[in-house]
Design a protein around this motif. Sequence first.
Motif, mmCIF file in Angstrom:
data_model
loop_
_atom_site.group_PDB
_atom_site.id
_atom_site.type_symbol
_atom_site.label_atom_id
_atom_site.label_comp_id
_atom_site.label_asym_id
_atom_site.label_seq_id
_atom_site.Cartn_x
_atom_site.Cartn_y
_atom_site.Cartn_z
ATOM 1 N N ASP A 221 0.825 -1.204 0.000
ATOM 2 C CA ASP A 221 0.000 0.000 0.000
ATOM 3 C C ASP A 221 0.864 1.263 0.000
ATOM 4 N N THR A 238 -8.356 5.198 -6.745
ATOM 5 C CA THR A 238 -8.661 4.406 -5.555
ATOM 6 C C THR A 238 -7.662 3.253 -5.465
ATOM 7 N N GLU A 240 -6.769 -0.273 -3.163
ATOM 8 C CA GLU A 240 -7.054 -1.285 -2.140
ATOM 9 C C GLU A 240 -5.957 -2.331 -2.208
ATOM 10 N N LYS A 281 -6.827 -2.592 -7.330
ATOM 11 C CA LYS A 281 -7.242 -3.510 -6.280
ATOM 12 C C LYS A 281 -6.332 -4.731 -6.311
#
Length: 346
Positions: A221, A238, A240, A281
């Motif tokens: 991350d 975004t 994840e 993601k």
Amino acid sequence: MMGSDSRAIRLVTASDAAARTDNQPPDADATAWLGAIIDSSFDAILSKTLDGLITSWNGGAEKLFGYTRAEAIGQPITMLIPEDRLHEEIDIIARLRRGERIDRLETVRLAKGGIPVEIEVTISPVRDAQGRIIGASKIAHDISERRRQAEAQQMILREMHHRIKNLLTIVQGLVSVSRRSASTVDAFADDLGDRLAALGAVHRLILTEPGLETDESAALDAVLHAVLHPYLEGGRITIEAPPVDIGRHALTSMGLLLHELATNAVKYGGLSNARGTLDIKAELDGDDLLLMWREHGGQKPSEERHGFGTDLMAAALKGLGGTMERAWLADSLELALRLPRDRLGR
């Protein structure tokens, strides 16, 4: 004489005692005064005969070696010497018989229970009133912590040398290939500068201040945010990611791979226009990490582009032992990266 805490310790003689004021110990107490100073020293101070029998043993020796005075006096000095260092004692005795002094000998001795202790010892011959050598005095102190600090410093220096060598090799490769593929000097400078900035961002994750502490890995991350930091404003990205660590050896390849993907997104893909978005993601899939990179709002190129960036991504994927699949949908680009976790953790 200097104690291990670097405070000066003065050995008192009878003439010193005679010169004292009424508030100082009288001559009769000079020997006791001297004995108290020696016994309170942080250094181990002991004496032995030329036959190797221990004849005195201060409080510092008790702390360093673990034997009480009663346990040590009368015992052979060899109880403190590892078997593979017994030759040192033979040489020491020979030198003492010649009247020599052994200064600052770094060696290993055994504490109670057979525990090795790294020490620095100074050994001096002891003479009787007629000047004959009858034994030796030893002053020793523990240098284990100093050795650990020196080894840690050497390890840091070796690590810095290794990292600098690797980074210079990478930079040399980037310069060489960028020079061949760039159309102008400005384009060359911009592309090279951006790639070096991405490398710097990910390597700062494992090399921190103060004191140049180093970590063996960085969280996925954190790596994603470091590389994409210039483009995060506006909420169009975004991210994840599961708690997966990227090892220091895999970090360079991972950083360059993500940087090239981000650069393509900004130049041609989802981040090339105001309405585009990027969704990243990552999830664990058995022994692999599956990273999905989805750009929305980009436009499929009329022909497949192939340049230095493509080669660089291929090299980075090879270094990580991974694969990448690309698929253009109606208004989006999907990339599926499969990366072995064991390679990422190195």
